[in-house]
Design a protein around this motif. Structure first.
Motif, short mmCIF file in Angstrom:
data_model
loop_
_atom_site.label_atom_id
_atom_site.label_comp_id
_atom_site.label_asym_id
_atom_site.label_seq_id
_atom_site.Cartn_x
_atom_site.Cartn_y
_atom_site.Cartn_z
N ASP A 55 -5.03 8.43 -14.18
CA ASP A 55 -5.48 9.53 -13.33
C ASP A 55 -6.63 10.33 -13.94
O ASP A 55 -7.35 11.02 -13.24
CB ASP A 55 -4.31 10.46 -13.00
CG ASP A 55 -3.45 9.87 -11.87
OD1 ASP A 55 -3.97 9.03 -11.13
OD2 ASP A 55 -2.29 10.26 -11.76
N HIS A 56 -6.79 10.20 -15.29
CA HIS A 56 -7.90 10.88 -15.96
C HIS A 56 -9.24 10.54 -15.32
O HIS A 56 -10.16 11.33 -15.31
CB HIS A 56 -7.96 10.49 -17.44
CG HIS A 56 -6.90 11.15 -18.25
ND1 HIS A 56 -6.94 12.48 -18.57
CD2 HIS A 56 -5.75 10.67 -18.78
CE1 HIS A 56 -5.87 12.80 -19.28
NE2 HIS A 56 -5.12 11.72 -19.42
N THR B 273 -3.02 11.36 -6.69
CA THR B 273 -3.23 10.47 -7.83
C THR B 273 -4.18 9.35 -7.44
O THR B 273 -4.44 9.11 -6.26
CB THR B 273 -1.90 9.84 -8.27
OG1 THR B 273 -1.39 9.08 -7.17
CG2 THR B 273 -0.88 10.90 -8.66
N LEU B 274 -4.68 8.65 -8.47
CA LEU B 274 -5.52 7.47 -8.23
C LEU B 274 -4.71 6.43 -7.45
O LEU B 274 -5.22 5.78 -6.53
CB LEU B 274 -5.99 6.89 -9.57
CG LEU B 274 -6.86 5.64 -9.52
CD1 LEU B 274 -8.11 5.87 -8.68
CD2 LEU B 274 -7.25 5.19 -10.92
N ALA B 275 -3.42 6.29 -7.81
CA ALA B 275 -2.54 5.35 -7.10
C ALA B 275 -2.49 5.69 -5.62
O ALA B 275 -2.50 4.79 -4.77
CB ALA B 275 -1.14 5.39 -7.70
N PHE B 276 -2.47 7.00 -5.29
CA PHE B 276 -2.45 7.39 -3.88
C PHE B 276 -3.72 6.91 -3.16
O PHE B 276 -3.64 6.34 -2.08
CB PHE B 276 -2.30 8.90 -3.72
CG PHE B 276 -2.37 9.33 -2.29
CD1 PHE B 276 -1.25 9.23 -1.47
CD2 PHE B 276 -3.56 9.77 -1.73
CE1 PHE B 276 -1.32 9.57 -0.13
CE2 PHE B 276 -3.64 10.12 -0.38
CZ PHE B 276 -2.51 10.01 0.41
N GLY C 24 0.82 -1.21 0.00
CA GLY C 24 0.00 0.00 0.00
C GLY C 24 0.85 1.26 0.00
O GLY C 24 0.58 2.19 -0.77
N CYS C 25 1.87 1.29 0.83
CA CYS C 25 2.77 2.47 0.87
C CYS C 25 3.43 2.67 -0.48
O CYS C 25 3.53 3.79 -0.98
CB CYS C 25 3.85 2.29 1.93
SG CYS C 25 3.23 2.50 3.59
N THR C 26 3.89 1.56 -1.08
CA THR C 26 4.55 1.67 -2.38
C THR C 26 3.57 2.16 -3.43
O THR C 26 3.88 3.03 -4.24
CB THR C 26 5.15 0.30 -2.79
OG1 THR C 26 5.84 -0.24 -1.67
CG2 THR C 26 6.10 0.45 -3.94
N THR C 27 2.34 1.60 -3.42
CA THR C 27 1.32 2.02 -4.39
C THR C 27 1.05 3.52 -4.26
O THR C 27 0.96 4.23 -5.26
CB THR C 27 0.02 1.23 -4.15
OG1 THR C 27 0.30 -0.16 -4.25
CG2 THR C 27 -1.04 1.60 -5.18
N ALA C 28 0.92 4.00 -3.01
CA ALA C 28 0.61 5.42 -2.79
C ALA C 28 1.70 6.33 -3.35
O ALA C 28 1.43 7.48 -3.70
CB ALA C 28 0.41 5.67 -1.30
N GLN C 29 2.92 5.82 -3.45
CA GLN C 29 4.04 6.63 -3.93
C GLN C 29 4.31 6.48 -5.43
O GLN C 29 5.23 7.09 -5.96
CB GLN C 29 5.33 6.25 -3.17
CG GLN C 29 5.27 6.60 -1.69
CD GLN C 29 6.43 6.00 -0.92
OE1 GLN C 29 6.94 4.94 -1.28
NE2 GLN C 29 6.84 6.68 0.15
N LEU C 30 3.50 5.64 -6.11
CA LEU C 30 3.74 5.38 -7.53
C LEU C 30 3.62 6.67 -8.34
O LEU C 30 2.74 7.49 -8.10
CB LEU C 30 2.72 4.38 -8.07
CG LEU C 30 2.92 2.90 -7.77
CD1 LEU C 30 1.80 2.11 -8.42
CD2 LEU C 30 4.26 2.41 -8.28
N ASN C 31 4.51 6.85 -9.30
CA ASN C 31 4.33 7.92 -10.28
C ASN C 31 4.78 7.39 -11.64
O ASN C 31 5.17 6.23 -11.77
CB ASN C 31 5.10 9.17 -9.87
CG ASN C 31 6.57 8.91 -9.74
OD1 ASN C 31 7.20 8.37 -10.64
ND2 ASN C 31 7.12 9.27 -8.59
N SER C 32 4.70 8.25 -12.64
CA SER C 32 4.92 7.77 -14.02
C SER C 32 6.32 7.19 -14.21
O SER C 32 6.54 6.41 -15.12
CB SER C 32 4.67 8.91 -15.00
OG SER C 32 5.46 10.03 -14.62
#
Lengths: 350, 350
Positions: free
Chosen positions: B197-198, A326-329, A186-194
C-alpha cells in the motif's frame, strides 16, 4: 499479422449480415422504432435497469448502515427478531401494493391472493434453505474468523453461477463464465487485508461448511428465481406475499430456537434504536428489490449488482467514515469492472 | 430468457456459415491436411510455441537464480560489467549460429553480415533506450522503495500494449484489451504484500518517473519488433548481431559512467561467482529468446510469456526455497490465467 487482416474482413462481412438480420427482425415484428428496438423490449429493459440500480443502492446503503451501527456501538438487539420484522414488513408492503392494484385493476386470475396447493407448495423451500444457512452461520465461526468468513462468502458467486446453469438450464457464453470467475476473484481481491491469508489455513470441516453454505445460499436464490419465473404472468406482489409469509414462519421458528430466553427476559424490542429501525426498513426494501430482480432479470444480474454495491460501499465509506482504500481494493475494483464489461460483451459476441 | 434462445439459434447459423468458409478456404489454397491447417502455418505455429515456451522457462529460471544469488549473499559484482558480458555473449552466440548457417547454406543476401547504413541506422535505438531506462532506475529509488518499484513495473504491460497499437498499428480486439488490463491487474495482485500500500503514497515525481520508465521500456520492446519485422526474410542471427553489438557499445559507456573507479581498483571480474556466471549465461539465452519471440511472435506474446514466468517462479520457489503462497497470489494467478484464456478467445471471436 496477416491472419488478423483476414479476420477483420470477415468481421465486416459479419456486420453486413447482421444489418440484414436487423432488417428481417423489423419485417417480422412489423415495428420500426427509431433505435430498431420494439417499445415493449425497451420498457422491459428500462424496468430491468430500474430494479437493478435500486438493488445496488439499497445493498450498498445496507452495508453503510451496518458500519454505522457498529460505530455507534449498539448491536445488542436480537438478530432473529429483526429478521422476523423484516419479513413482516415485506409481507405488509406486498399486501399494500396488491390493495392498490386491486383498486385500480380489480381482482384478476393473475393478482388474486388465493392460490392452489400446486402453486404454493414450493414457496416454503427458499425460506427453509435460508433458515438452515443462517443456523449454520453460528457454527462456522468455530472454524473461521469473521474477516475470513467475509472472504469465503465470495464462493456464493461461483455456486450461484453453477446452480443457475444446472437448475435453470440457462447458458452463459464462455466469455461470460470467464467474467464470472473474474467477478469472484475481483471481489475477493478488493476485500483483501493483512489478515486475509489466515483463510488459507482454514481446516477441512471449515471449507466443507463454507462450501455447503455457499451452495445453500446459491440454491435458495436460484430456486426463488425458478418459482417466480415459472408463472410469468402472475403478479410479483402475490408471489412475494407467499415467499414472505413463509419467511415470517421460519424466522419465528428461529426466534424459538435461538433467542427464546432473551426475548422472554428482555422483551422483543430490547436494544432497538433508530439505526436498527433504519436497517430493518432497508433490509425489507432490498429484499423486495431482490425479488423484482429475480422476476425481471436473473440471479446473475443480482450477483453483479451486489458486487458493484460492495465496491460503492467502500468508496462511500472513504467520505463518510474516513476509510482508506487499499491497492488491493483498486486492483479488485478494476477486475470487477472488466468483468461487468465482459459479461455484456460476451452476450453480444454470441 | 427468450432472447438468449434466439441468440443460440443465431449461433448455430453462424457455425454453419463458418463451415462453408472453411470449405471455401480449402478450395482456395488447394491444400487439405488432416486438421485443415496448411503445413507451413503449422510449422510457423510450432516455432512460435517453442520460442515462447523457451522464453517463459528462461525468464522464470532467471528470477530463481536472482533469489538464489541473494540467498547466497553474494551480490557484490558490478552490474554494468555483467550486462556488458551478457551482450558480448549474445553477440558471440549469434556469430556462432551464423557461422554454422554459412557452412550449410552459403552466404546469401539474407544471411550476410555486411549491411547498409539504411538498415543499420535504427539498431542503436533500442540499446540507447534501455541505457537511459537503466540509468533512470538508479534515481527512481529516491522516490519509491524496491517492493514499490516491483509493483510499478507492471505499468510496462499497459505501456507495451498502447505502444504496440500506436507504433506497430496492430489491432487488438476489445476482449483482448480487456484481457491486457486484467493481465496488469492480475500480475500486480499476485505480487501484493503487506507493504504494497506504500506505493499509493508515491509522490508525483515518482509516478512520472515510473511512467516514463514504463514508456521507455515499452518503446524499446516495440521498436525492436518493428526493426526485426521490417525485413522478414533477413536472418534473425544477423539482426541479433547488430542489436547486440550496439548493446555492447552502450553498456561499455554505462561501465564508464557508473563503475569506472570500481572496475579500475578492484578489477573487471571482482565478486563474480558460479551463480554470477550462470546468471550471465541465463540472461544471454533469455535475451536471444526475446529476439526470437519478436521475430516469430510479437510483444504481446512476450508480455504474456514473462507474466506467466513470474507466476511459475513463485510456485517453483515454494518447493526450492520454502516460500509461502499468499491468497493474493492465488487470486492474481486466477486473473492472469483468465486473461491468457481471453486473449486467445478474443482472437477467435472476431
Amino acid at each position: 499479422m496477416e491472419y488478423r487482416k483476414i479476420k477483420d474482413e470477415d468481421n465486416d462481412g459479419g456486420t453486413l449480415s447482421n444489418d440484414i438480420e436487423n432488417l428481417r427482425g423489423i419485417g417480422f415484428s412489423g415495428v420500426a422504432s427509431v433505435s430498431n428496438v420494439p417499445p415493449r423490449e425497451q420498457a422491459k429493459w428500462k424496468r430491468k435497469t430500474v430494479v437493478t440500480v435500486a438493488l445496488t443502492f439499497l445493498t450498498s446503503s445496507q452495508a453503510i448502515l451496518i458500519v454505522w451501527s457498529k460505530r455507534a456501538g449498539k448491536y445488542e438487539y436480537s438478530v432473529t427478531t429483526a429478521n422476523f420484522l423484516v419479513e413482516t414488513l415485506k409481507c405488509a408492503l406486498s399486501l399494500a401494493a396488491l390493495a392498490r392494484i386491486w383498486k385500480s385493476e380489480g381482482v384478476t386470475e393473475d393478482n388474486r391472493l388465493s392460490t392452489t396447493l400446486d402453486e404454493v407448495i414450493v414457496y416454503p423451500i427458499p425460506a427453509l434453505l435460508y433458515l438452515v444457512k443462517n443456523l449454520l452461520q453460528y457454527y462456522i465461526f468455530a472454524y473461521v474468523d469473521a474477516p475470513g468468513y467475509q472472504i469465503l462468502k465470495n464462493l456464493n458467486i461461483i455456486s450461484t453461477g453453477v446452480l443457475y446453469r444446472i437448475i435453470l438450464k440457462k447458458k452463459l457464453s464462455d466469455i461470460q463464465w470467464a467474467a464470472f470467475i473474474l467477478l469472484c476473484a475481483g471481489c475477493t481481491t478488493a476485500q483483501l487485508n493483512s489478515r486475509s491469508d489466515h483463510v488459507l489455513q482454514t481446516s477441512l470441516p471449515g471449507w466443507i461448511m463454507a462450501i455447503v453454505m455457499a451452495l445453500l445460499s446459491g440454491f435458495a436464490g436460484v430456486y426463488t428465481e425458478a418459482i417466480i419465473k415459472k408463472r410469468p404472468s402472475r403478479n410479483i406482489n402475490v408471489q412475494n406475499f407467499w415467499l414472505y409469509i413463509f419467511g415470517m414462519a421460519f424466522n419465528a421458528i428461529a426466534i424459538l430456537i435461538q433467542d427464546f430466553d432473551a426475548v422472554m427476559n428482555k422483551g422483543f424490542f430490547h436494544g432497538y434504536s433508530i439505526i436498527t429501525t433504519l436497517m430493518i426498513l432497508n433490509h425489507a426494501l432490498s429484499g423486495i428489490a431482490v425479488s423484482m430482480v429475480m422476476k425481471y432479470a436473473d440471479n446473475i444480474v443480482k450477483v453483479y449488482s451486489t458486487s458493484v454495491a460492495m465496491l460503492l460501499t467502500a468508496v462511500v465509506s472513504v467520505f463518510l467514515f474516513g476509510f482508506n482504500l487499499t491497492l488491493a481494493f483498486f486492483l479488485g475494483a478494476t477486475v470487477v469492472s472488466v468483468s461487468v464489461y465482459l459479461h455484456s460483451a460476451g452476450k453480444l459476441q454470441r
